[in-house]
Design an enzyme around this catalytic site. Structure first.
Site, mmCIF file in Angstrom:
data_model
loop_
_atom_site.group_PDB
_atom_site.id
_atom_site.type_symbol
_atom_site.label_atom_id
_atom_site.label_comp_id
_atom_site.label_asym_id
_atom_site.label_seq_id
_atom_site.Cartn_x
_atom_site.Cartn_y
_atom_site.Cartn_z
ATOM 1 N N HIS A 10 -10.140 86.159 47.359
ATOM 2 C CA HIS A 10 -9.654 87.395 47.990
ATOM 3 C C HIS A 10 -8.163 87.535 47.723
ATOM 4 O O HIS A 10 -7.385 86.590 47.802
ATOM 5 C CB HIS A 10 -10.006 87.447 49.481
ATOM 6 C CG HIS A 10 -9.213 86.575 50.401
ATOM 7 N ND1 HIS A 10 -8.021 86.977 50.974
ATOM 8 C CD2 HIS A 10 -9.452 85.335 50.893
ATOM 9 C CE1 HIS A 10 -7.566 86.031 51.779
ATOM 10 N NE2 HIS A 10 -8.413 85.006 51.745
ATOM 11 N N ASP A 47 -10.425 79.866 48.133
ATOM 12 C CA ASP A 47 -9.682 80.419 49.265
ATOM 13 C C ASP A 47 -8.862 79.303 49.894
ATOM 14 O O ASP A 47 -9.424 78.351 50.443
ATOM 15 C CB ASP A 47 -10.679 80.997 50.278
ATOM 16 C CG ASP A 47 -10.010 81.839 51.346
ATOM 17 O OD1 ASP A 47 -8.770 81.888 51.382
ATOM 18 O OD2 ASP A 47 -10.747 82.454 52.141
ATOM 19 N N GLU A 92 -10.829 90.984 52.852
ATOM 20 C CA GLU A 92 -11.496 89.771 53.325
ATOM 21 C C GLU A 92 -11.047 89.418 54.732
ATOM 22 O O GLU A 92 -11.854 89.003 55.574
ATOM 23 C CB GLU A 92 -11.191 88.612 52.369
ATOM 24 C CG GLU A 92 -11.982 87.330 52.640
ATOM 25 C CD GLU A 92 -11.272 86.345 53.554
ATOM 26 O OE1 GLU A 92 -11.831 85.272 53.818
ATOM 27 O OE2 GLU A 92 -10.145 86.635 54.021
ATOM 28 N N GLU A 93 -9.750 89.565 54.974
ATOM 29 C CA GLU A 93 -9.195 89.162 56.265
ATOM 30 C C GLU A 93 -9.723 89.997 57.424
ATOM 31 O O GLU A 93 -9.638 89.586 58.579
ATOM 32 C CB GLU A 93 -7.664 89.229 56.234
ATOM 33 C CG GLU A 93 -7.003 88.277 55.243
ATOM 34 C CD GLU A 93 -7.118 86.821 55.656
ATOM 35 O OE1 GLU A 93 -7.740 86.526 56.684
ATOM 36 O OE2 GLU A 93 -6.570 85.969 54.925
ATOM 37 N N ASP A 99 -2.858 81.584 51.597
ATOM 38 C CA ASP A 99 -4.025 82.382 52.011
ATOM 39 C C ASP A 99 -3.810 83.860 51.670
ATOM 40 O O ASP A 99 -3.329 84.620 52.493
ATOM 41 C CB ASP A 99 -4.237 82.222 53.512
ATOM 42 C CG ASP A 99 -5.520 82.864 54.008
ATOM 43 O OD1 ASP A 99 -6.377 83.227 53.173
ATOM 44 O OD2 ASP A 99 -5.662 83.000 55.234
ATOM 45 N N HIS A 101 -1.982 81.997 58.554
ATOM 46 C CA HIS A 101 -1.872 83.332 59.150
ATOM 47 C C HIS A 101 -0.533 83.540 59.864
ATOM 48 O O HIS A 101 -0.462 84.242 60.868
ATOM 49 C CB HIS A 101 -3.038 83.608 60.097
ATOM 50 C CG HIS A 101 -4.308 83.936 59.394
ATOM 51 N ND1 HIS A 101 -5.430 84.408 60.029
ATOM 52 C CD2 HIS A 101 -4.656 83.858 58.078
ATOM 53 C CE1 HIS A 101 -6.395 84.616 59.152
ATOM 54 N NE2 HIS A 101 -5.946 84.273 57.954
#
Length: 476
Positions: free
Chosen positions: A127, A202, A173-174, A139, A289
């Site tokens: 992604h 990922d 994706e998130e 990420d 994140h």
């Protein structure tokens, strides 16, 4: 990687075999020696992978510090990847996500190398979007950059291809795996059947990371695990990532999957720290994140090992004339996940359903044999042809055994039979542990058409249920 939602289920994968590897560990940045029937994979230059990360970081910096799927940072990322691929000779498709995606999300990016068997496709994906909180370098700039340099290397090397390779960079994706879900959902059943395996990448550069392989015991994972084994890394199953990244979109449609990951917010154990280094008790990615997921949050050694493992897998599965030859077990077992009605299964087909109160191993349906608590015999089976070139062939499936019996005596049994001959048997004694992978050797039946039957037999009291799902033939 997206945050965990209410998702469950994995799929046993089946793909062609892979070349032999040396017993000794290979230093990072080199490729294991291939077998004499497969071309050696090239080294993927980590400097080039880092250069792609620099560009993704710059895209975030120009656009509010992130690459969220709905923002310009994501669209600039798409433009960069697309430009590099087009310059290398790829025809690249931007696929708008017209349903299921967040409003305003940018497109998926799809590129296929136009050589090899178009009916036998191996997909490699990552992604490209990130969260709003930061630039998303691990990420998932890490997976996106490693994948891009592999695609460019394939174009430069331009080897003879036996199978087709397709690359994908996913949007949204998130927000719930939306881009990849849209892609797989809108394929025709014929197009889905052409995809022999999907590989996902990922978070492959976590600072305090481990070495994780999705569905590590599956046939799809075999070359991925083999490469990291050759480096002496002793990889483990990616339990943290199950159902949380784009491979799950493919699993839901019974497409075999695997991939690499180095971990997110879960904490490294002392045993993992002992074999991989790093800090036990701390998150694999301390900036998961968060705004600090910058270029400083990249484990270059792990990224290098992942990039080279991708190349090894790609070369083994699609390049040259090796990696399994004409032994192709894909599709030998029809409707192995029981998702498409009951055909071609015969016998007590009423046991095949989306049973309430139980979760399937993959998808929504499975076969529930037994569980009656009285004298009974239930079975499902089908006729299959074991390819003549599969000198090693195993019937592989997932079994969950639940029982009201106790003790070490086998009262209720579950057997695998071929043409009436019993190959393997389990019983109430083996209950517990949830879904467990089981297998039966079919090597002796190579080149033959045989009837494979799963049979549950219960005695007069106390039930034992045998739950069966995701049946396939594997060649290794």
């Amino acid at each position: 990687m997206k945050r965990r939602f209410a998702m469950a289920g994995t799929l046993l994968a089946l793909v062609l075999g892979f070349g032999t590897l040396p017993a000794a560990a290979t230093p990072s940045g080199t490729s294991p020696a291939s077998s004499t029937t497969a071309l050696a994979a090239p080294d993927i230059g980590i400097t080039a992978v880092r250069a792609h990360l620099d560009e993704l970081s710059a895209a975030a910096a120009r656009n509010g510090g992130n690459r969220r799927s709905t923002g310009q940072g994501y669209r600039d990322s798409v433009a960069y990847v697309k430009g590099k691929l087009q310059a290398a000779g790829y025809t690249v498709t931007e696929q708008p996500c017209t349903s299921g995606c967040t409003s305003g999300a940018g497109p998926n990016l799809i590129a296929e190398w136009p050589q090899g068997d178009a009916n036998s496709v191996y997909m490699f994906g990552a992604h490209l979007d990130g969260v709003s909180a930061g630039p998303g370098m691990n990420d998932n700039g890490s997976g996106s950059a490693a994948l891009l340099e592999n695609a460019l290397t394939l174009a430069r090397e331009n080897p003879d291809m036996r199978n087709r390779v397709r690359f994908a960079w996913w949007t949204d994706e998130e927000q719930g795996l939306n881009g990849s879900d849209f892609y797989v959902r809108t394929l025709s059943s014929t197009e889905r059947s052409r995809i022999k395996a999907y590989y996902n990448f990922d978070m492959v550069a976590s600072l305090n990371g481990g070495y994780f392989v999705n569905h590590i015991t599956s046939a799809a994972a075999a070359p991925m695990k083999a490469y990291w084994d050759s480096l002496g890394l002793q990889p483990e199953e990616n339990t943290e990532g199950a159902g949380r990244s784009d491979d799950y979109s493919f699993e839901r449609y019974s497409i075999p999957t695997s991939g690499y990951a180095m971990g997110a917010s879960a904490r490294k154990t002392s045993a993992q720290a002992a074999k991989w280094g790093g800090t036990s008790g701390s998150a694999y990615d301390p900036c998961y994140h968060r705004a600090c997921d910058t270029l400083a949050n990249i484990n270059t050694t792990g990224l290098d090992r992942a990039a080279d493992g991708i190349a090894y897998t790609l070369w083994q599965q699609a390049v040259g004339t090796g990696g399994g030859g004409t032994c192709d077990p894909a599709g030998v077992v029809g409707n192995g996940g029981f998702e498409n009605g009951t055909a071609p299964w015969t016998g007590t087909t009423a046991v095949i359903a989306a049973h309430t109160g139980r979760t399937a191993h993959g998808g929504t349906r499975f076969a529930w044999l037994g569980g009656n608590g009285s004298t009974s015999t239930e079975s499902v089976g089908q006729t299959v042809t074991v390819p003549a070139d599969c000198t090693r062939a195993s019937l592989v499936f997932w079994l969950q055994i639940e029982t009201a019996e106790s003790g070490s005596r086998a009262y209720d049994t579950f057997s695998v039979r071929v043409n009436g001959s019993t190959l393997a048997t389990w019983s109430n004694v083996h209950a517990g542990g949830g879904w467990t992978q089981r297998s039966a050797d079919l090597s002796a039946y190579a080149g033959q058409t045989v009837t494979v039957t799963f049979t549950a037999t219960e005695d007069y009291s106390l039930q034992t249920g045998f739950l069966l799902d995701d049946v396939s033939l594997q060649s290794a």
